[in-house]
Motif scaffolding. Structure first.
Motif, PDB file in Angstrom:
ATOM      1  N   SER A  62       0.814  -1.210   0.000  1.00 30.40           N
ATOM      2  CA  SER A  62       0.000   0.000   0.000  1.00 30.40           C
ATOM      3  C   SER A  62       0.853   1.267   0.000  1.00 30.40           C
ATOM      4  N   LEU A  63       1.762   1.397   0.966  1.00 26.09           N
ATOM      5  CA  LEU A  63       2.500   2.639   1.143  1.00 26.09           C
ATOM      6  C   LEU A  63       3.765   2.720   0.303  1.00 26.09           C
ATOM      7  N   ASP A  64       4.361   1.558  -0.017  1.00 23.10           N
ATOM      8  CA  ASP A  64       5.637   1.570  -0.723  1.00 23.10           C
ATOM      9  C   ASP A  64       5.487   1.281  -2.210  1.00 23.10           C
ATOM     10  N   LEU A  65       4.695   0.299  -2.553  1.00 25.83           N
ATOM     11  CA  LEU A  65       4.628  -0.137  -3.947  1.00 25.83           C
ATOM     12  C   LEU A  65       3.375   0.332  -4.674  1.00 25.83           C
ATOM     13  N   GLY A  66       2.439   0.909  -3.942  1.00 21.87           N
ATOM     14  CA  GLY A  66       1.266   1.503  -4.574  1.00 21.87           C
ATOM     15  C   GLY A  66       0.297   0.519  -5.187  1.00 21.87           C
ATOM     16  N   ASP A  67       0.315  -0.740  -4.743  1.00 24.54           N
ATOM     17  CA  ASP A  67      -0.614  -1.745  -5.266  1.00 24.54           C
ATOM     18  C   ASP A  67      -1.746  -1.917  -4.255  1.00 24.54           C
ATOM     19  N   GLN A  68      -2.748  -1.049  -4.362  1.00 24.94           N
ATOM     20  CA  GLN A  68      -3.808  -1.022  -3.351  1.00 24.94           C
ATOM     21  C   GLN A  68      -4.699  -2.266  -3.412  1.00 24.94           C
ATOM     22  N   GLU A  69      -4.912  -2.803  -4.594  1.00 25.07           N
ATOM     23  CA  GLU A  69      -5.768  -3.988  -4.718  1.00 25.07           C
ATOM     24  C   GLU A  69      -5.179  -5.170  -3.966  1.00 25.07           C
ATOM     25  N   GLN A  70      -3.876  -5.410  -4.177  1.00 23.19           N
ATOM     26  CA  GLN A  70      -3.243  -6.514  -3.459  1.00 23.19           C
ATOM     27  C   GLN A  70      -3.153  -6.216  -1.965  1.00 23.19           C
ATOM     28  N   ALA A  71      -2.901  -4.956  -1.607  1.00 23.40           N
ATOM     29  CA  ALA A  71      -2.846  -4.591  -0.198  1.00 23.40           C
ATOM     30  C   ALA A  71      -4.177  -4.905   0.480  1.00 23.40           C
ATOM     31  N   ASP A  72      -5.277  -4.570  -0.171  1.00 25.71           N
ATOM     32  CA  ASP A  72      -6.598  -4.856   0.394  1.00 25.71           C
ATOM     33  C   ASP A  72      -6.806  -6.354   0.591  1.00 25.71           C
ATOM     34  N   ALA A  73      -6.350  -7.151  -0.366  1.00 24.64           N
ATOM     35  CA  ALA A  73      -6.516  -8.596  -0.262  1.00 24.64           C
ATOM     36  C   ALA A  73      -5.751  -9.150   0.940  1.00 24.64           C
ATOM     37  N   TYR A  74      -4.528  -8.690   1.120  1.00 22.78           N
ATOM     38  CA  TYR A  74      -3.749  -9.149   2.268  1.00 22.78           C
ATOM     39  C   TYR A  74      -4.379  -8.692   3.582  1.00 22.78           C
ATOM     40  N   MET A  75      -4.886  -7.445   3.618  1.00 19.58           N
ATOM     41  CA  MET A  75      -5.507  -6.946   4.843  1.00 19.58           C
ATOM     42  C   MET A  75      -6.741  -7.762   5.195  1.00 19.58           C
TER      43      MET A  75
END
Length: 448
Positions: free
Chosen positions: A213-226
Motif C-alpha cells: 500500500s504505502l511503498d509499492l502503490g498496489d492497493q488492490e493486493q494490499a486490500d486482499a492481504y488486509m
C-alpha cells in the motif's frame, strides 16, 4: 551447502576485506567464534538468522538484504507483483469471500498458487537445520512447538526489518512465509499450534499489505492481504492482530481520500486493542487515531489520543506480546505529534516535535526517519523556511531511494510543486531530485 549459502559467504568475505578486518575481528564484533565465521564465508553452514545478518551488515557497512542475497533469491518486484496478480486473476479475491463460510486456509489456497515450490523452498532455507528437517518431512503431518516458535521468531525479525529493508526485498519474503505456513496444513495441527501458525500468517499478511500500500502503490493486493489478515485475527480471537490490521486499514482509507472513514477504522483499532492487546499496540493505535483526528481537523481528538499514547508508553511494557510492524516508542510518538500538527496547520508548533523525533530515531529506523523528514520539510515550508524545507526534502528522498517508500515520494513531489514559485537553486535542485528518485524507483516497479 546451497548456492545461496555460497553467495552469502562470498558477500560477507568481500565486505570483511573491504573493511580491513581479520576473521577473528569480525567474529568478535558480531559475537560469534572465528570458526563459525569461517564456515559461513565458505558456505559450509548457513547464516542462521536475520538479526545476525543485520549485525554483520552494520559492522561491514552493508545492507542486510544484500548480504542475504534477496536479489538472487527473489529477483525484482515487477516479477513478484505480476506473479501475485496472476494468482488472483483466476481466483476470487479474499475481499470477496465471507469469513463465516470459508476458513483462512481455504482463502489462502485460493489466493496463492502452490504448484511451484520455489517460495516454500526459499522460506524453509531460512530455518535451522533441525526445524528444516521437521518442516520438510513432518512426522505424521504434525509440526512441533519448537519449529512453530522458530517460525514466529523469524516472522518477528521480518516485521522489525520494515524499519530499513526495501519493499522489493520484504514483499516476496512475506509471501513465501505465507506459502510455507499453508504447506504445513494448520487445520491438521493441535489447536495451540494451529493458532500460532495462523497468527504468523496474519502478521506476514499485514507486513505485505503495508509494503504494497504505502511503498509499492498496489492497493488492490494490499486490500486482499488486509482482508486475509483480519479474517485470521477474528478466527483465532486475537485483539493484537485485529488492532494491527484495523490500524493499517485506517491509513489505507485515509490516504485513499476518505479521512472520515480512516478515523472510523482507527477508533475500531483502539477498541480492539483495549480488548486485550499489548500495551505498545494500545499506544500505537491511539497514535494512529491522533493522526486520523488531525486529518479531519479535530484538534481536541488529536491531543486526547496523543496524550493516551504517551501515557501508555510511559508505563510498563509487555513486549513479548507485541505483534506490530517495526516499532513504536516515544521517538515515534514525537514524529506522529509533529506530523499531526502540520496537518492542523500549526507549522511552527510542529517543528520542536519533529526535531526531537529526528534526533531520537535510531539510524536503522530508515522508514520512520523518512516520514519524519518530509513532515519537517512540510512544517518548514508552512513557516516560509524554504531552504530548510528543501534540505529536509532531499534527506527524505535519500531514504526513499533505500526503502522505496512511495508515499513519501508523493509528499516530497507535492512539497516541491508548492515551492516552485520561489525559483531558487534549492527548489530547482529538489525538483531534479524528485525526478531522479521517481526514475530510480520505476526500475523496481515502486513508483507509478
Amino acid at each position: 551447502m546451497t548456492e545461496i549459502d555460497k553467495i552469502i559467504g562470498q558477500r560477507i568475505e568481500a565486505g570483511r576485506r573491504r573493511k580491513g578486518l581479520l576473521q577473528h575481528e569480525l567474529a568478535a564484533r558480531v559475537g560469534r567464534s572465528e570458526s563459525w565465521v569461517g564456515q559461513v564465508v565458505r558456505g559450509v553452514i548457513p547464516l542462521d538468522s536475520l538479526s545476525m545478518a543485520e549485525r554483520i551488515a552494520s559492522v561491514l557497512g552493508m545492507t542486510a538484504d544484500h548480504i542475504l542475497a534477496f536479489d538472487v533469491r527473489y529477483g525484482t518486484v515487477p516479477v513478484v507483483a505480476q506473479s501475485l496478480r496472476s494468482h488472483t486473476s483466476s481466483s476470487p479475491s479474499p475481499r470477496a469471500l465471507s469469513p463465516d463460510t470459508e476458513s483462512s486456509e481455504t482463502v489462502l489456497r485460493r489466493t496463492f498458487t502452490l504448484g511451484s515450490l520455489a517460495g516454500v523452498t526459499a522460506a524453509i532455507a531460512g530455518l535451522s537445520p533441525d526445524a528444516r528437517a521437521k518442516v520438510s518431512r513432518p512426522s505424521g503431518g504434525n509440526v512441533d512447538q519448537a519449529t512453530v516458535a522458530e517460525l514466529r521468531s523469524i516472522g518477528a525479525s521480518y516485521r522489525r526489518s520494515y524499519k530499513s529493508f526495501p519493499a522489493s526485498s520484504l514483499v516476496p519474503v512475506a509471501h513465501d512465509q505465507l506459502q510455507l505456513v499453508i504447506s504445513l496444513r494448520p487445520k491438521d495441527q493441535p489447536v495451540h499450534l494451529r493458532n500460532s501458525l495462523l497468527a504468523h500468517m496474519a502478521e506476514m499478511a499485514a507486513l505485505a499489505a503495508v509494503l504494497l500500500s504505502l511503498d509499492l502503490g498496489d492497493q488492490e493486493q494490499a486490500d486482499a492481504y488486509m482482508d486475509l489478515g483480519y479474517q485470521i485475527a477474528k478466527e483465532i480471537g486475537s485483539p493484537e492482530l485485529a488492532a494491527l490490521i484495523l490500524g493499517g486499514r485506517a491509513f489505507r482509507t485515509s490516504y485513499g481520500g476518505d479521512p472520515e472513514g480512516g478515523l472510523d477504522y482507527a477508533l475500531a483499532a483502539v477498541d480492539a486493542a483495549e480488548r486485550g492487546a499489548s500495551e505498545r499496540m494500545q499506544a500505537w493505535t491511539n497514535a494512529v487515531a491522533s493522526e486520523m483526528y488531525s486529518s479531519t481537523g479535530d484538534e481536541h481528538g488529536f491531543r486526547s489520543s496523543m496524550e493516551k499514547a504517551r501515557a501508555l508508553l510511559s508505563g510498563p511494557m509487555d513486549d513479548e506480546r507485541w505483534g506490530g510492524i517495526a516499532w513504536f516508542d516515544l521517538s515515534k510518538a514525537d514524529a506522529y505529534e509533529g506530523s499531526d500538527l502540520v496537518r492542523l496547520g500549526r507549522h511552527a508548533e510542529a517543528l520542536p516535535s519533529l526535531d526531537r523525533a529526528i534526533e531520537r530515531l535510531s539510524p536503522e529506523m530508515m522508514r520512520h526517519r523518512c516520514t519524519a523528514y518530509i513532515s519537517r520539510a512540510e512544517a518548514h515550508a508552512g513557516a516560509n523556511n524554504v531552504e530548510a524545507a528543501c534540505e529536509d526534502g532531499h534527506a527524505a528522498l535519500d531514504l526513499v531511494a533505500q526503502v522505496q517508500h512511495r508515499e513519501t515520494l508523493r509528499r516530497v513531489a507535492e512539497l516541491h510543486r508548492g515551492l516552485r514559485t520561489y525559483k531558487t537553486a534549492g527548489t530547482r535542485s529538489l525538483g531534479e531530485h524528485v525526478i531522479d528518485t521517481r526514475t530510480l524507483l520505476k526500475t523496481t516497479g515502486s513508483a507509478a
